[in-house]
Design a protein around this motif. Structure first.
Motif, PDB file in Angstrom:
ATOM      1  N   GLY A   2     -21.023   9.623  26.364  1.00 19.61           N
ATOM      2  CA  GLY A   2     -20.724   8.198  26.418  1.00 19.61           C
ATOM      3  C   GLY A   2     -19.262   7.890  26.628  1.00 19.61           C
ATOM      4  O   GLY A   2     -18.895   6.754  26.849  1.00 19.61           O
ATOM      5  N   ILE A   3     -18.388   8.891  26.520  1.00 20.03           N
ATOM      6  CA  ILE A   3     -16.963   8.615  26.636  1.00 20.03           C
ATOM      7  C   ILE A   3     -16.542   8.702  28.092  1.00 20.03           C
ATOM      8  O   ILE A   3     -15.873   7.824  28.606  1.00 20.03           O
TER       9      ILE A   3
ATOM     10  N   HIS B  83      -9.099   4.827  28.521  1.00 20.75           N
ATOM     11  CA  HIS B  83      -9.866   4.505  27.308  1.00 20.75           C
ATOM     12  C   HIS B  83     -10.140   5.770  26.504  1.00 20.75           C
ATOM     13  O   HIS B  83     -10.019   5.789  25.285  1.00 20.75           O
TER      14      HIS B  83
ATOM     15  N   GLU C 264      -9.322  -1.403  22.887  1.00 20.38           N
ATOM     16  CA  GLU C 264     -10.193  -2.560  23.095  1.00 20.38           C
ATOM     17  C   GLU C 264      -9.763  -3.365  24.310  1.00 20.38           C
ATOM     18  O   GLU C 264     -10.602  -3.911  25.019  1.00 20.38           O
TER      19      GLU C 264
ATOM     20  N   GLU D 115     -15.275  -4.147  30.788  1.00 26.36           N
ATOM     21  CA  GLU D 115     -16.407  -5.054  30.626  1.00 26.36           C
ATOM     22  C   GLU D 115     -16.332  -6.178  31.658  1.00 26.36           C
ATOM     23  O   GLU D 115     -17.347  -6.587  32.224  1.00 26.36           O
TER      24      GLU D 115
ATOM     25  N   ARG E  34     -19.455  -1.817  28.168  1.00 21.63           N
ATOM     26  CA  ARG E  34     -18.261  -1.392  27.435  1.00 21.63           C
ATOM     27  C   ARG E  34     -18.060   0.114  27.521  1.00 21.63           C
ATOM     28  O   ARG E  34     -16.999   0.581  27.900  1.00 21.63           O
ATOM     29  N   VAL E  35     -19.066   0.870  27.123  1.00 21.56           N
ATOM     30  CA  VAL E  35     -18.859   2.310  27.174  1.00 21.56           C
ATOM     31  C   VAL E  35     -19.709   2.979  28.238  1.00 21.56           C
ATOM     32  O   VAL E  35     -19.266   3.907  28.898  1.00 21.56           O
ATOM     33  N   ILE E  36     -20.951   2.530  28.387  1.00 21.06           N
ATOM     34  CA  ILE E  36     -21.777   3.083  29.457  1.00 21.06           C
ATOM     35  C   ILE E  36     -22.006   1.946  30.422  1.00 21.06           C
ATOM     36  O   ILE E  36     -22.665   0.974  30.092  1.00 21.06           O
TER      37      ILE E  36
ATOM     38  N   CYS F  27     -25.149  10.376  22.722  1.00 22.48           N
ATOM     39  CA  CYS F  27     -24.238  10.725  23.806  1.00 22.48           C
ATOM     40  C   CYS F  27     -22.825  10.282  23.477  1.00 22.48           C
ATOM     41  O   CYS F  27     -21.980  10.286  24.349  1.00 22.48           O
ATOM     42  N   ASN F  28     -22.548   9.860  22.249  1.00 24.79           N
ATOM     43  CA  ASN F  28     -21.224   9.377  21.826  1.00 24.79           C
ATOM     44  C   ASN F  28     -21.030   7.910  22.089  1.00 24.79           C
ATOM     45  O   ASN F  28     -20.102   7.327  21.548  1.00 24.79           O
ATOM     46  N   GLY F  29     -21.843   7.325  22.943  1.00 24.23           N
ATOM     47  CA  GLY F  29     -21.669   5.914  23.263  1.00 24.23           C
ATOM     48  C   GLY F  29     -21.794   5.072  22.011  1.00 24.23           C
ATOM     49  O   GLY F  29     -20.900   4.285  21.680  1.00 24.23           O
TER      50      GLY F  29
END
Lengths: 285, 359, 160, 120
Positions: B66-67, B106, B133, B140, B146-148, C18-20
């Motif tokens: 996700g990062i 990020h 943020e 965004e 935001r993350v994915i 997945c860390n998200g």
């Protein structure tokens, strides 16, 4: 009779003061981190909640040690504030600390075990400075009694500036604050999880928290002694010291135990010992 | 020889939110051995290629981690495009570059926060995440997530960024630079932080190369290797120099990431100024046939995708070799001989991503 | 109103996420969202925690870890499943190593959907979990007839 | 520097693997990855192992084909980082690799089923 009333007052009031201070600490820290932060009474909510929780223990000794910790901590303060012998109070304080360490040792978790080991090292680190403080106060006030030191009109801080600075240096160790929150920290973001208190839960954790409030009050009381010639200045200095602690807590990384140990001994030797030596020669000469 | 204690580190541990398990063998407080065991996050998503169509698999690829989610999607898309010989429109290439660099900023800011947390400077953790943020706000605003954020697809990108937004983005990032100066200043100049970072977990140049380290970990040991030099997406047309440091300790890794933050902002500014007009995606027809290795530079280092397709709508074999996976041997090497209190620092300066490791 | 509603301490466990959702959970603690307004602390220690936040699905290896953590948390406690993976397995539900959502192993009180779940949603989930904690606390009180659990009433429940 | 276009793959036998790896090591190559994939070759399942090396951003691939359950030598003596890949291949594909420098003996990945990537 007056003493008994005083002791009861102390036992009730000290945790309240300590708790409010902890609340101020959390609000101020949050503000320093540009957050809103919890309500001021949050530490009390936390402790009362912990009493509501079921307590899980690893073995029954743990309970006994936690109880001894808080009782001795309260007793220390009672000795101290009711005009007892400060030397006795300091030894009782050490004993209270030992009970917490024993409690952590008694559980088999490697985290509390390592936390206990580090707390022992910290104890070795700060104890010389505490003793030097007591000796210094004796040299100035010619008494170990709290009452007489507090009543003495001499501004102790002027005689013992080095000792005071040394005492300030070890204060974060006793208050479990950065840079010396090595054995157990307020924020559990360190390699030892919560170190010493990892294996205490529910009401036992609440007791340890209350004991910590007693300890905070007691230590600020010691700071007050340096400024006891004027009570207003004394109280201001005690609170000022606490705020300085919060500031330092928020601006330093956690140091390692080797540095904590060597630096604390070095400072005790140079600042504390040097100050006492000068005092001795001036008094002697 | 002191008494040996074995400390189980993880899978649930406050320092590392991710479930890596390490058995640390301690002699007093010194680590003599570290044995990692993984598999807590293992899902087996490489096998999902047989259940999801190749165009649909982009979503799975984005959720490898996700990062650096965007980069995983990008790598997969590039590999498929390479096999199918799709010409991606210029504008899409530049947009991909911008999003990739935003992801890097990020990720690095997040890493700074976690590292600060590891050495017990809560305040710095909050500061870094607050800056992060503002980057997430930009992401965004441009992509919706935001993350994915699912902005990448085979043949281009899913949405365009208007010129005004791009201009605003540059201004915001320029403003962010000022805040970053404060952040990196603390990391690089503060005495107590330096005490926790300098000379800790040293990885020499030879060891780094022998143990197959990649990314900032390798660059901190003085090796100039950056997969962006391969020239994928729009990197071919942007000018940059890989950031290297020579000490190979935790401090050097910090310094590399600190300088990469500025580099990324600079790359975004370059990409915005050179942004061509036109379409942002092409139509994709047919199915891939062939095989391909694709390498990218993620925030954590070189990542390699291997895609083998046999002409059906389902890919035959998908493999991803993530940077953290190849950094494990270096991590074990660095951990040996350091103090227990240095463990969080050493683990975090590798910037581990466990869900990347285990997929 | 009991005090547990004023100070819910959370524990975060990353299942196979997945860390998200993880970083979004951590983002809740940081200045923009600042969940400490509600008295929330990220404890990192199951013995101190009231709410277990699980991100990601359950697989064969972390199943026991999850159970272990849950059993080490003292009552009353609540479980929040954050993100679609923690709810059903999400996009990974078909993977061979994934058992499914957290509710295959633990009783889940609150489901926070999203991929990745947004911090606002996570905060909302935690606030809802506070209500559940309070309810559980009431039930405990009816059973034990004590408002507070007195320190000497502790039980020997967990050992290594 | 251009993108890597069509990949070059050198097909070797199992016996040549170690000597070729050693010569690549001496030439200054770096191990990028080891990858295993299962392919059907005229109805028979075959495992293909790709050893990827890199020097100055150029990839060099070695491919060996083995049957399921076959034994191959480890290259972890030559490239220290190879042990993670070899353990992974052992756990996910059931290839037994001889002489891994840090051998987890099947405990690197603990999966629901043994050798999941060879199942259909």
């Amino acid at each position: 009779m007056k003493i008994i009333l005083g002791v009861i007052l102390y036992i009730v009031a000290a945790p309240l003061v300590g708790g409010i201070l902890a609340g101020i600490d959390r609000v101020l820290s949050a503000k320093l981190q540009s957050r809103v932060g919890p309500p001021l009474l949050q530490p009390f909510y936390d402790v009362l909640k912990l009493f509501e929780k079921r307590t899980m223990i690893v073995n029954r000794f743990q309970n006994a040690y936690a109880w001894c910790h808080v009782i001795f901590m309260a007793m220390t303060g009672a000795f101290f504030f009711e005009g007892g012998d400060i030397l006795l109070a300091v030894f009782a304080l050490t004993l209270a600390g030992i009970f917490l360490i024993l409690g952590a040792y008694s559980s088999n978790s490697p985290y509390s075990y390592l936390g206990a080991e580090r707390e022992l090292v910290l104890m070795l680190a700060y104890e010389p400075m505490v003793i030097l403080t007591m000796v210094g106060m004796y040299m100035v006030a010619q008494s170990f009694s709290f009452m007489e030191i507090a009543a003495s009109q001499r501004p102790i801080i002027l005689y013992l500036p080095g000792v005071f600075l040394g005492f300030l240096y070890i204060l974060p160790m006793k208050l479990r604050k950065s840079p010396f929150d090595i054995s157990s920290s307020h924020h559990a973001h360190q390699e030892l999880v919560r170190g010493l208190t990892s294996d205490f839960s529910g009401s036992m954790l609440a007791l340890i928290e209350i004991a910590h409030w007693y300890e905070t009050t007691l230590l600020l009381g010691l700071v007050y002694l340096f400024f006891s010639f004027n009570p207003v200045v004394g109280v201001c200095a005690a609170f000022g010291t606490y705020f300085l602690g919060i500031l330092v807590d928020n601006s330093y990384a956690r140091l390692k135990w080797e540095l904590a140990f060597t630096s604390a001994w070095g400072i005790a030797l140079v600042l504390g010992g040097g100050n006492l030596a000068i005092l001795y020669f001036i008094a002697g000469g | 020889m002191g008494k040996q204690t074995i400390i189980p580190f993880g899978p649930q541990h406050p320092v590392l939110p991710e479930p890596l398990h390490l058995d640390l063998v301690l002699e007093d407080e010194r680590i003599v051995d570290a044995i990692p065991s993984i598999g807590y996050v293992h899902r087996g998503l490489e096998l999902l290629v047989s259940k999801k169509e190749y165009a649909e698999y982009v979503y799975v690829a984005e959720r490898i981690c996700g990062i650096c989610s965007f980069m995983h999607g990008l790598g997969y898309c590039q590999a498929v495009e390479e096999i199918m010989e799709i010409q991606v429109p210029e504008r899409a290439l530049f947009l991909r570059t911008i999003w990739a660099e935003l992801s890097r900023i990020h990720s690095h800011l997040m890493w700074f926060g976690l590292a600060a947390d590891a050495f017990g400077l809560e305040n710095l953790f909050m500061l870094s995440w607050r800056l992060r943020e503002s980057v997430l706000d930009i992401i965004e605003e441009t992509s919706g997530g935001r993350v994915i954020f699912g902005a990448c697809k085979i043949g281009g990108v899913r949405r365009d960024i208007s010129p005004e937004t791009l201009r605003d983005m540059c201004q915001k990032l320029e403003k962010l630079k000022g805040h970053m100066d404060r952040l990196t200043g603390v990391f690089l100049n503060d005495r107590s932080v330096g005490y926790r970072l300098k000379g800790i977990g040293v990885l020499t140049r030879e060891d780094a190369q022998r143990l197959g380290a990649v990314g900032p970990l390798l660059r901190a040991s003085g090796v100039d290797m950056d997969m962006r030099r391969l020239g994928y997406a729009a990197y071919e047309r942007l000018s940059f120099e890989p950031v290297t440091e020579n000490d190979g300790d935790c401090y050097a890794r910090c310094a590399v990431r600190a300088r990469e933050l500025y580099q990324s902002i600079d790359l975004i500014a370059q990409a915005v100024s050179m942004m061509p007009d036109g379409e942002v995606d092409t139509k994709v027809l047919g199915a891939p046939k062939g095989e391909c290795f694709m390498r990218l530079e993620q925030p954590r280092g070189e990542v390699l995708y291997y895609v083998r397709a046999d002409g059906t709508r389902y890919i035959e074999r998908f493999r991803v070799r993530t940077p953290t996976f190849t950094n494990i041997p270096s991590m074990i090497h660095c951990l040996k001989g350091c103090d227990f209190s240095d463990v969080p620092n050493v683990i975090l300066t590798i910037d581990p991503c466990i869900s990347c490791i285990e997929r | 109103m009991s005090f547990i509603a004023k100070s819910p301490w959370i524990l975060h466990y990353d299942g196979s996420s997945c860390n998200g959702c993880d970083i979004e959970t951590l983002a809740c603690l940081t200045p923009v969202y600042d969940i400490e307004r509600f008295g929330v602390i990220n404890t990192g220690n199951p013995k101190h925690a009231d709410i277990l936040i699980v991100t990601g699905s359950v697989n064969h290896q972390n199943r026991d870890v999850l159970l272990n953590i849950y059993n080490q948390m003292p009552d009353p406690k609540a479980v929040i499943a954050v993100g679609i993976c923690a709810i059903t397995g999400g996009i990974f539900a078909e993977c061979y190593n994934v058992l499914g959502g957290v509710d295959k192993v633990l009783p889940v009180d609150i489901y926070v959907p999203g991929c990745a779940a947004r911090p606002e949603a996570i905060i909302d989930g935690i606030v809802k979990a506070i209500g559940i904690l309070e309810m559980k606390h009431q039930n405990m009180r009816i059973k034990s007839k004590w408002r507070l659990r007195w320190p000497w009433k502790s039980e020997l429940k967990f050992s290594y | 520097m251009a993108m890597e276009k069509r990949i070059e793959i050198f097909i070797l036998t199992v016996d040549e693997l170690v000597s070729r790896t050693r010569s690549l090591h001496d030439e200054g190559y770096r191990l990028v990855q080891i990858c295993c994939s299962k392919v059907d070759e005229s109805g028979k399942a075959v495992l293909e192992l790709d050893y990827t090396f890199d020097k100055h951003y150029n990839l060099y691939n070695i491919r060996i084909s083995i049957e399921e359950g076959a034994e191959i030598p480890s290259i972890s003596e030559i490239f220290g980082s190879a042990f993670v890949y070899e353990n992974e291949i052992h756990d996910l594909y059931g290839v037994s690799i001889q002489g891994i420098s840090i051998d987890y003996r099947g405990n690197f990945y603990k999966t629901a089923m043994p050798h999941p990537f060879t199942q259909d």
